[in-house]
Design an enzyme around this catalytic site. Structure first.
Site, PDB file in Angstrom:
ATOM      1  N   CYS A 334       0.819  -1.214   0.000  1.00  0.00           N
ATOM      2  CA  CYS A 334       0.000   0.000   0.000  1.00  0.00           C
ATOM      3  C   CYS A 334       0.856   1.269   0.000  1.00  0.00           C
ATOM      4  CB  CYS A 334      -0.974  -0.038   1.181  1.00  0.00           C
ATOM      5  SG  CYS A 334      -2.375   1.085   1.007  1.00  0.00           S
ATOM      6  N   HIS A 423      -3.769  -5.595   1.789  1.00  0.00           N
ATOM      7  CA  HIS A 423      -3.353  -5.822   3.173  1.00  0.00           C
ATOM      8  C   HIS A 423      -3.788  -7.227   3.590  1.00  0.00           C
ATOM      9  CE1 HIS A 423      -2.165  -1.684   4.182  1.00  0.00           C
ATOM     10  NE2 HIS A 423      -3.216  -1.283   3.482  1.00  0.00           N
TER      11      HIS A 423
END
Length: 469
Positions: A334, A423
Protein backbone atom coordinates in the site's frame (compact mmCIF):
# COMPACT_ATOMS: atom_id res chain seq x y z
CA UNK A 1 -26.73 14.65 27.52
CA UNK A 2 -29.57 12.52 26.22
CA UNK A 3 -30.06 9.11 27.81
CA UNK A 4 -30.27 6.11 25.52
CA UNK A 5 -33.17 3.69 25.52
CA UNK A 6 -31.70 0.60 27.17
CA UNK A 7 -32.56 -3.00 26.25
CA UNK A 8 -30.08 -4.51 28.69
CA UNK A 9 -27.58 -2.59 30.78
CA UNK A 10 -24.20 -2.53 28.99
CA UNK A 11 -20.91 -3.35 30.65
CA UNK A 12 -18.19 -0.75 30.16
CA UNK A 13 -14.42 -1.14 30.62
CA UNK A 14 -12.46 2.04 31.36
CA UNK A 15 -8.76 2.40 32.08
CA UNK A 16 -6.69 4.59 34.38
CA UNK A 17 -4.23 5.06 31.52
CA UNK A 18 -3.75 4.21 27.89
CA UNK A 19 -2.52 0.65 27.39
CA UNK A 20 -4.05 -0.49 30.68
CA UNK A 21 -5.46 -3.50 28.81
CA UNK A 22 -9.01 -2.36 28.08
CA UNK A 23 -9.11 -3.75 24.54
CA UNK A 24 -7.83 -7.16 25.55
CA UNK A 25 -10.28 -7.40 28.47
CA UNK A 26 -13.24 -6.48 26.24
CA UNK A 27 -12.02 -9.07 23.73
CA UNK A 28 -11.82 -11.70 26.45
CA UNK A 29 -15.32 -10.87 27.73
CA UNK A 30 -16.80 -11.04 24.22
CA UNK A 31 -15.36 -14.50 23.58
CA UNK A 32 -16.25 -15.80 27.05
CA UNK A 33 -19.88 -14.67 26.75
CA UNK A 34 -20.11 -15.92 23.16
CA UNK A 35 -18.84 -19.33 24.28
CA UNK A 36 -21.62 -19.31 26.87
CA UNK A 37 -24.18 -18.70 24.15
CA UNK A 38 -24.76 -15.00 24.83
CA UNK A 39 -25.57 -12.80 21.82
CA UNK A 40 -22.87 -10.20 22.61
CA UNK A 41 -21.32 -7.31 20.68
CA UNK A 42 -18.44 -4.85 21.33
CA UNK A 43 -18.65 -1.07 21.08
CA UNK A 44 -16.17 1.79 21.21
CA UNK A 45 -17.56 5.19 20.36
CA UNK A 46 -14.28 6.63 19.14
CA UNK A 47 -10.96 5.01 18.39
CA UNK A 48 -7.69 6.61 17.35
CA UNK A 49 -5.51 4.23 15.39
CA UNK A 50 -3.94 3.68 11.99
CA UNK A 51 -4.60 -0.04 12.37
CA UNK A 52 -7.95 -0.31 10.60
CA UNK A 53 -10.07 -3.12 9.21
CA UNK A 54 -12.59 -3.32 6.39
CA UNK A 55 -16.02 -4.89 6.86
CA UNK A 56 -17.77 -7.10 4.34
CA UNK A 57 -19.79 -4.10 3.17
CA UNK A 58 -16.64 -2.04 2.53
CA UNK A 59 -16.71 0.15 5.63
CA UNK A 60 -13.72 1.10 7.77
CA UNK A 61 -13.48 0.42 11.50
CA UNK A 62 -10.83 0.10 14.20
CA UNK A 63 -8.86 -3.15 14.17
CA UNK A 64 -9.54 -3.68 17.89
CA UNK A 65 -13.33 -3.64 17.48
CA UNK A 66 -13.04 -5.85 14.40
CA UNK A 67 -11.16 -8.41 16.50
CA UNK A 68 -13.65 -8.05 19.35
CA UNK A 69 -16.48 -8.81 16.93
CA UNK A 70 -14.66 -11.95 15.82
CA UNK A 71 -14.24 -12.82 19.48
CA UNK A 72 -18.01 -12.41 19.90
CA UNK A 73 -18.49 -14.73 16.88
CA UNK A 74 -20.47 -12.10 14.98
CA UNK A 75 -19.98 -10.16 11.75
CA UNK A 76 -17.92 -6.98 12.32
CA UNK A 77 -19.88 -3.77 11.74
CA UNK A 78 -18.88 -0.11 11.60
CA UNK A 79 -21.63 0.46 14.18
CA UNK A 80 -19.24 -1.05 16.71
CA UNK A 81 -16.82 1.83 16.13
CA UNK A 82 -18.78 4.75 14.65
CA UNK A 83 -15.90 7.24 14.96
CA UNK A 84 -12.35 6.37 13.89
CA UNK A 85 -9.53 8.92 13.94
CA UNK A 86 -6.51 8.13 11.76
CA UNK A 87 -3.50 10.37 12.52
CA UNK A 88 -1.77 11.57 9.34
CA UNK A 89 0.15 14.57 10.74
CA UNK A 90 1.14 15.83 14.18
CA UNK A 91 -1.98 17.98 14.49
CA UNK A 92 -4.31 16.35 11.96
CA UNK A 93 -6.35 13.16 11.85
CA UNK A 94 -8.63 11.84 9.16
CA UNK A 95 -12.11 11.38 10.65
CA UNK A 96 -14.04 8.24 9.70
CA UNK A 97 -17.77 8.39 10.53
CA UNK A 98 -19.77 5.17 10.25
CA UNK A 99 -17.05 3.65 8.12
CA UNK A 100 -16.58 6.51 5.65
CA UNK A 101 -14.21 9.48 5.47
CA UNK A 102 -15.81 12.76 6.53
CA UNK A 103 -13.64 15.55 5.06
CA UNK A 104 -15.71 18.31 6.69
CA UNK A 105 -15.20 16.95 10.21
CA UNK A 106 -11.56 16.12 9.45
CA UNK A 107 -10.85 19.80 8.87
CA UNK A 108 -12.88 21.06 11.83
CA UNK A 109 -11.21 21.94 15.19
CA UNK A 110 -11.68 18.91 17.41
CA UNK A 111 -13.44 20.76 20.24
CA UNK A 112 -16.18 21.78 17.81
CA UNK A 113 -16.82 18.26 16.53
CA UNK A 114 -18.69 16.84 19.51
CA UNK A 115 -22.13 18.29 18.74
CA UNK A 116 -21.93 16.81 15.21
CA UNK A 117 -20.38 13.47 16.13
CA UNK A 118 -22.38 12.61 19.25
CA UNK A 119 -25.66 11.78 17.42
CA UNK A 120 -23.75 9.14 15.41
CA UNK A 121 -22.53 7.59 18.66
CA UNK A 122 -26.04 7.49 20.09
CA UNK A 123 -27.57 6.01 16.94
CA UNK A 124 -24.90 3.32 16.61
CA UNK A 125 -25.22 2.23 20.24
CA UNK A 126 -29.02 2.25 20.15
CA UNK A 127 -28.98 0.13 16.99
CA UNK A 128 -26.62 -2.41 18.55
CA UNK A 129 -28.87 -2.52 21.63
CA UNK A 130 -31.75 -3.71 19.44
CA UNK A 131 -29.63 -6.40 17.78
CA UNK A 132 -27.69 -7.94 20.68
CA UNK A 133 -28.48 -9.06 24.20
CA UNK A 134 -25.30 -7.72 25.77
CA UNK A 135 -23.04 -4.84 24.74
CA UNK A 136 -19.47 -4.62 26.05
CA UNK A 137 -18.19 -1.04 25.73
CA UNK A 138 -14.56 0.02 25.70
CA UNK A 139 -13.42 3.47 26.75
CA UNK A 140 -10.33 5.33 25.52
CA UNK A 141 -7.29 6.55 27.40
CA UNK A 142 -8.45 7.68 30.84
CA UNK A 143 -11.79 9.24 31.89
CA UNK A 144 -9.86 11.43 34.33
CA UNK A 145 -8.13 13.59 31.71
CA UNK A 146 -9.75 16.81 32.85
CA UNK A 147 -8.50 18.82 29.87
CA UNK A 148 -10.39 16.54 27.50
CA UNK A 149 -13.67 16.21 29.39
CA UNK A 150 -15.60 18.87 27.47
CA UNK A 151 -15.03 17.03 24.19
CA UNK A 152 -15.61 13.53 25.56
CA UNK A 153 -17.72 11.21 23.42
CA UNK A 154 -16.10 7.92 24.39
CA UNK A 155 -15.78 7.62 28.17
CA UNK A 156 -18.15 8.91 30.86
CA UNK A 157 -20.45 10.59 28.34
CA UNK A 158 -21.23 7.15 26.95
CA UNK A 159 -21.41 5.57 30.42
CA UNK A 160 -23.92 8.15 31.62
CA UNK A 161 -25.99 8.00 28.45
CA UNK A 162 -26.58 4.26 28.71
CA UNK A 163 -26.14 3.92 32.51
CA UNK A 164 -23.52 1.21 32.01
CA UNK A 165 -22.00 -0.92 34.73
CA UNK A 166 -18.45 0.45 34.64
CA UNK A 167 -15.25 -1.38 35.60
CA UNK A 168 -12.05 0.62 36.00
CA UNK A 169 -8.80 -1.09 35.00
CA UNK A 170 -5.25 -0.35 36.14
CA UNK A 171 -2.01 -1.82 34.76
CA UNK A 172 -0.34 -3.13 37.90
CA UNK A 173 2.76 -4.15 35.94
CA UNK A 174 3.62 -0.44 35.65
CA UNK A 175 3.31 0.13 39.38
CA UNK A 176 1.20 2.67 41.23
CA UNK A 177 -2.06 0.85 40.53
CA UNK A 178 -3.87 1.72 43.72
CA UNK A 179 -2.98 5.39 43.42
CA UNK A 180 -4.13 5.30 39.78
CA UNK A 181 -7.45 3.75 40.72
CA UNK A 182 -8.09 6.06 43.67
CA UNK A 183 -7.00 9.16 41.75
CA UNK A 184 -9.08 8.34 38.68
CA UNK A 185 -12.16 7.65 40.80
CA UNK A 186 -11.64 10.92 42.70
CA UNK A 187 -11.53 12.91 39.45
CA UNK A 188 -14.99 11.71 38.44
CA UNK A 189 -18.22 13.53 39.22
CA UNK A 190 -20.54 12.02 41.84
CA UNK A 191 -23.01 10.70 39.29
CA UNK A 192 -20.10 9.11 37.42
CA UNK A 193 -18.63 7.51 40.53
CA UNK A 194 -21.98 5.80 41.15
CA UNK A 195 -21.58 3.88 37.88
CA UNK A 196 -18.28 2.27 38.93
CA UNK A 197 -19.07 -1.31 40.00
CA UNK A 198 -15.56 -2.62 40.44
CA UNK A 199 -11.82 -2.05 40.14
CA UNK A 200 -9.66 -4.42 38.09
CA UNK A 201 -5.94 -5.07 38.47
CA UNK A 202 -4.45 -6.14 35.16
CA UNK A 203 -1.12 -7.65 34.03
CA UNK A 204 -0.24 -8.97 37.49
CA UNK A 205 2.93 -11.03 37.90
CA UNK A 206 4.02 -12.79 41.07
CA UNK A 207 2.38 -13.87 44.29
CA UNK A 208 -1.04 -12.29 44.97
CA UNK A 209 -0.18 -12.33 48.68
CA UNK A 210 2.13 -9.40 47.99
CA UNK A 211 -0.94 -7.21 47.55
CA UNK A 212 -1.58 -7.43 51.28
CA UNK A 213 -4.65 -5.49 52.38
CA UNK A 214 -4.36 -2.88 49.62
CA UNK A 215 -7.67 -3.89 48.06
CA UNK A 216 -9.48 -3.54 51.39
CA UNK A 217 -7.82 -0.12 51.88
CA UNK A 218 -9.03 0.98 48.43
CA UNK A 219 -12.59 -0.18 49.13
CA UNK A 220 -12.61 1.70 52.42
CA UNK A 221 -11.67 4.89 50.55
CA UNK A 222 -14.15 4.49 47.71
CA UNK A 223 -16.78 1.92 48.66
CA UNK A 224 -15.89 0.00 45.48
CA UNK A 225 -14.49 -3.57 45.56
CA UNK A 226 -11.58 -4.85 43.49
CA UNK A 227 -13.36 -7.56 41.53
CA UNK A 228 -10.48 -9.14 39.61
CA UNK A 229 -6.72 -9.55 39.55
CA UNK A 230 -5.89 -10.59 36.00
CA UNK A 231 -2.48 -12.17 35.33
CA UNK A 232 -0.05 -10.95 32.69
CA UNK A 233 -1.27 -12.87 29.65
CA UNK A 234 1.06 -13.41 26.70
CA UNK A 235 -0.86 -13.73 23.47
CA UNK A 236 -0.49 -13.64 19.71
CA UNK A 237 -3.43 -11.38 18.95
CA UNK A 238 -3.29 -8.13 16.94
CA UNK A 239 -2.40 -4.98 18.87
CA UNK A 240 -4.84 -2.06 18.75
CA UNK A 241 -2.45 0.68 17.65
CA UNK A 242 1.14 -0.37 18.29
CA UNK A 243 3.79 -2.80 17.15
CA UNK A 244 6.16 -4.99 19.10
CA UNK A 245 9.55 -3.30 18.90
CA UNK A 246 12.87 -4.58 20.22
CA UNK A 247 13.90 -7.35 17.81
CA UNK A 248 17.43 -7.05 16.45
CA UNK A 249 19.40 -8.82 13.74
CA UNK A 250 20.28 -12.38 14.70
CA UNK A 251 23.13 -14.45 13.33
CA UNK A 252 21.97 -17.62 11.60
CA UNK A 253 18.34 -16.48 11.28
CA UNK A 254 16.37 -15.34 8.27
CA UNK A 255 16.31 -11.63 9.04
CA UNK A 256 13.67 -9.40 7.47
CA UNK A 257 13.76 -5.62 7.94
CA UNK A 258 10.39 -3.87 8.45
CA UNK A 259 10.80 -0.15 7.77
CA UNK A 260 9.03 1.46 10.72
CA UNK A 261 8.49 5.00 9.43
CA UNK A 262 6.09 7.58 10.94
CA UNK A 263 2.41 6.96 10.16
CA UNK A 264 3.04 3.29 9.39
CA UNK A 265 -0.36 1.57 9.31
CA UNK A 266 -1.95 -1.85 9.64
CA UNK A 267 1.19 -3.34 11.14
CA UNK A 268 -0.83 -6.17 12.66
CA UNK A 269 -0.77 -7.81 9.23
CA UNK A 270 2.81 -8.90 9.96
CA UNK A 271 1.85 -10.87 13.08
CA UNK A 272 2.06 -14.13 11.14
CA UNK A 273 5.70 -13.35 10.36
CA UNK A 274 6.43 -12.28 13.92
CA UNK A 275 4.90 -15.26 15.68
CA UNK A 276 5.40 -18.27 13.41
CA UNK A 277 9.07 -18.24 14.27
CA UNK A 278 10.56 -19.03 10.87
CA UNK A 279 12.01 -15.53 10.44
CA UNK A 280 13.28 -12.71 12.61
CA UNK A 281 11.28 -9.55 11.80
CA UNK A 282 13.27 -6.46 12.77
CA UNK A 283 11.61 -3.00 12.87
CA UNK A 284 13.98 -0.36 11.45
CA UNK A 285 13.53 3.16 12.83
CA UNK A 286 16.98 4.64 12.18
CA UNK A 287 19.50 4.69 9.38
CA UNK A 288 21.56 1.52 9.32
CA UNK A 289 23.19 -0.93 6.94
CA UNK A 290 20.40 -3.03 5.41
CA UNK A 291 22.72 -5.32 3.48
CA UNK A 292 22.80 -7.83 6.34
CA UNK A 293 19.06 -8.50 5.90
CA UNK A 294 17.52 -11.16 3.66
CA UNK A 295 14.50 -9.05 2.67
CA UNK A 296 12.98 -5.64 3.32
CA UNK A 297 9.30 -4.78 3.78
CA UNK A 298 7.82 -1.29 3.45
CA UNK A 299 4.41 -1.34 5.19
CA UNK A 300 1.35 0.80 4.62
CA UNK A 301 1.33 4.44 5.64
CA UNK A 302 -1.41 6.94 6.47
CA UNK A 303 0.80 9.64 4.98
CA UNK A 304 3.15 8.23 2.36
CA UNK A 305 4.67 11.65 1.68
CA UNK A 306 5.70 12.22 5.30
CA UNK A 307 6.94 8.62 5.58
CA UNK A 308 9.02 9.17 2.45
CA UNK A 309 10.38 12.43 3.91
CA UNK A 310 11.47 10.47 6.99
CA UNK A 311 13.41 8.03 4.79
CA UNK A 312 15.13 10.92 3.04
CA UNK A 313 15.94 12.72 6.30
CA UNK A 314 17.45 9.66 7.95
CA UNK A 315 19.28 8.39 4.88
CA UNK A 316 17.29 5.17 4.79
CA UNK A 317 16.24 6.06 1.25
CA UNK A 318 19.81 5.52 0.05
CA UNK A 319 20.09 2.27 2.04
CA UNK A 320 16.90 1.00 0.40
CA UNK A 321 18.23 1.81 -3.06
CA UNK A 322 21.49 0.00 -2.27
CA UNK A 323 19.56 -2.98 -0.91
CA UNK A 324 17.39 -3.23 -4.02
CA UNK A 325 20.55 -3.50 -6.12
CA UNK A 326 21.57 -6.65 -4.23
CA UNK A 327 18.76 -8.60 -5.94
CA UNK A 328 17.22 -9.44 -2.56
CA UNK A 329 13.44 -9.29 -2.09
CA UNK A 330 11.83 -5.88 -1.52
CA UNK A 331 8.11 -5.90 -0.69
CA UNK A 332 5.97 -2.76 -0.55
CA UNK A 333 2.42 -2.86 0.82
CA UNK A 334 0.00 0.00 0.00
CA UNK A 335 1.83 3.14 1.17
CA UNK A 336 5.07 1.20 0.78
CA UNK A 337 4.07 0.54 -2.83
CA UNK A 338 3.65 4.28 -3.41
CA UNK A 339 7.00 5.11 -1.80
CA UNK A 340 8.84 2.57 -3.97
CA UNK A 341 7.42 4.13 -7.16
CA UNK A 342 8.70 7.07 -9.18
CA UNK A 343 6.46 9.75 -7.75
CA UNK A 344 3.41 10.50 -5.60
CA UNK A 345 1.12 13.19 -6.97
CA UNK A 346 -1.07 14.93 -4.39
CA UNK A 347 -3.10 17.56 -6.29
CA UNK A 348 -5.72 17.84 -3.53
CA UNK A 349 -3.13 18.09 -0.72
CA UNK A 350 -4.62 15.08 1.03
CA UNK A 351 -1.24 14.21 2.55
CA UNK A 352 2.08 16.02 2.14
CA UNK A 353 2.04 17.38 -1.42
CA UNK A 354 3.81 16.01 -4.48
CA UNK A 355 6.83 13.80 -3.77
CA UNK A 356 9.53 12.00 -5.72
CA UNK A 357 9.57 8.31 -4.84
CA UNK A 358 12.52 5.93 -4.56
CA UNK A 359 12.32 4.97 -8.26
CA UNK A 360 12.63 1.26 -7.50
CA UNK A 361 9.60 0.32 -9.58
CA UNK A 362 8.21 2.23 -12.57
CA UNK A 363 4.89 3.33 -11.08
CA UNK A 364 3.23 6.68 -10.57
CA UNK A 365 0.61 7.27 -7.90
CA UNK A 366 -2.06 9.98 -7.72
CA UNK A 367 -3.90 10.54 -4.45
CA UNK A 368 -7.65 11.06 -4.91
CA UNK A 369 -10.64 11.81 -2.66
CA UNK A 370 -12.27 8.46 -3.37
CA UNK A 371 -10.97 5.86 -0.96
CA UNK A 372 -10.87 2.17 -1.89
CA UNK A 373 -12.18 0.11 1.04
CA UNK A 374 -13.13 -3.46 0.24
CA UNK A 375 -12.48 -7.07 1.07
CA UNK A 376 -11.16 -9.33 -1.65
CA UNK A 377 -11.11 -13.08 -2.28
CA UNK A 378 -9.30 -14.56 -5.27
CA UNK A 379 -7.46 -17.63 -6.46
CA UNK A 380 -3.67 -17.38 -6.44
CA UNK A 381 -1.20 -20.18 -7.00
CA UNK A 382 -3.91 -22.79 -6.62
CA UNK A 383 -5.31 -21.52 -3.30
CA UNK A 384 -7.83 -18.96 -2.15
CA UNK A 385 -6.27 -15.73 -0.97
CA UNK A 386 -8.19 -13.28 1.26
CA UNK A 387 -7.10 -9.66 1.66
CA UNK A 388 -8.45 -6.13 1.85
CA UNK A 389 -7.82 -2.73 0.31
CA UNK A 390 -7.77 0.60 2.11
CA UNK A 391 -6.12 3.45 0.17
CA UNK A 392 -6.62 6.83 -1.52
CA UNK A 393 -3.92 6.27 -4.12
CA UNK A 394 -4.39 5.12 -7.70
CA UNK A 395 -1.19 3.76 -9.23
CA UNK A 396 -0.30 3.21 -12.87
CA UNK A 397 2.53 1.44 -14.69
CA UNK A 398 5.06 3.59 -16.55
CA UNK A 399 7.03 0.96 -18.46
CA UNK A 400 6.76 -2.50 -20.04
CA UNK A 401 9.30 -3.85 -17.55
CA UNK A 402 6.63 -3.89 -14.83
CA UNK A 403 4.48 -7.02 -14.47
CA UNK A 404 1.29 -7.66 -12.50
CA UNK A 405 1.69 -9.26 -9.08
CA UNK A 406 -1.14 -11.31 -7.54
CA UNK A 407 -3.92 -9.23 -9.11
CA UNK A 408 -3.96 -6.86 -12.09
CA UNK A 409 -4.11 -3.15 -11.25
CA UNK A 410 -3.64 -3.93 -7.54
CA UNK A 411 -0.04 -5.14 -7.41
CA UNK A 412 3.09 -4.99 -9.55
CA UNK A 413 6.55 -6.52 -9.77
CA UNK A 414 9.74 -5.33 -11.37
CA UNK A 415 12.80 -7.52 -10.87
CA UNK A 416 13.22 -8.21 -7.16
CA UNK A 417 10.75 -5.46 -6.13
CA UNK A 418 7.20 -6.65 -5.40
CA UNK A 419 4.29 -4.39 -4.49
CA UNK A 420 0.59 -4.72 -3.66
CA UNK A 421 -2.31 -2.63 -2.40
CA UNK A 422 -3.59 -5.74 -0.61
CA UNK A 423 -3.35 -5.82 3.17
CA UNK A 424 -3.49 -9.04 5.16
CA UNK A 425 -1.45 -11.11 2.71
CA UNK A 426 0.56 -12.92 5.37
CA UNK A 427 -2.64 -14.19 7.00
CA UNK A 428 -2.79 -16.56 4.01
CA UNK A 429 -0.62 -19.67 4.12
CA UNK A 430 -0.21 -19.53 0.33
CA UNK A 431 1.37 -16.06 0.49
CA UNK A 432 3.43 -16.84 3.57
CA UNK A 433 4.84 -19.89 1.80
CA UNK A 434 5.56 -17.89 -1.36
CA UNK A 435 7.46 -15.32 0.68
CA UNK A 436 9.46 -17.95 2.56
CA UNK A 437 10.29 -19.73 -0.69
CA UNK A 438 11.88 -16.54 -2.05
CA UNK A 439 14.10 -16.45 1.04
CA UNK A 440 14.96 -20.14 1.04
CA UNK A 441 13.07 -20.70 4.30
CA UNK A 442 10.61 -23.28 5.57
CA UNK A 443 7.19 -23.15 3.90
CA UNK A 444 5.28 -23.73 7.15
CA UNK A 445 2.40 -21.32 6.60
CA UNK A 446 -0.70 -21.93 8.69
CA UNK A 447 -4.28 -20.69 8.58
CA UNK A 448 -3.72 -17.54 10.61
CA UNK A 449 -7.43 -16.90 11.14
CA UNK A 450 -7.77 -20.29 12.82
CA UNK A 451 -4.71 -19.53 14.92
CA UNK A 452 -6.19 -16.22 16.10
CA UNK A 453 -9.46 -18.00 16.94
CA UNK A 454 -7.55 -20.42 19.15
CA UNK A 455 -5.79 -17.51 20.84
CA UNK A 456 -9.18 -15.95 21.57
CA UNK A 457 -10.33 -19.12 23.31
CA UNK A 458 -7.14 -19.16 25.42
CA UNK A 459 -7.81 -15.55 26.38
CA UNK A 460 -11.39 -16.37 27.35
CA UNK A 461 -10.18 -19.31 29.47
CA UNK A 462 -7.84 -16.98 31.35
CA UNK A 463 -10.63 -14.50 31.98
CA UNK A 464 -13.04 -17.21 33.11
CA UNK A 465 -10.50 -18.27 35.73
CA UNK A 466 -9.50 -14.82 36.97
CA UNK A 467 -12.25 -12.42 35.84
CA UNK A 468 -15.54 -11.39 37.38
CA UNK A 469 -18.20 -12.60 34.90
Amino acid sequence: MNTLTIKKKPIMVLGCTSDAGKSLIVTAMCRLLANRGVNVAPFKAQNMSNNAAITEDGLEMGRAQYLQALAAKIKPSALMNPVLLKPSAETFSQVIINGKVDSYLSNMPWRERKKLIWPNVVTALETLQTQYDQIIIEGAGSPAEINLRDGDIVNMSVALACQADVYLVSDIDRGGSFAHLLGTWACLAKEEQKLIKGFVLNKFRGDPKLLGNAMEWLEEKTGIPTVANLPYHRHQLPEEDSFRLGSTWQRGAINVALIYYPYASNLDEFDALTYQGDINLVPIQNNQDLSVFDAVILPGSKNSGKSLHFLETTGLDKELVKFSQSNKLVLGICGGLQILGNNIKDPLLLEDGDKKGLNLIDLTTTLAHNKATLQKKLQWQGSQLEAYEIHHGESHVLSDSVDSFICKDIGWQQGNVYTSYFHGLFDNAVFYNWFMKQLGGAENGINWKEHVDQELDKLADMFEQHGWL
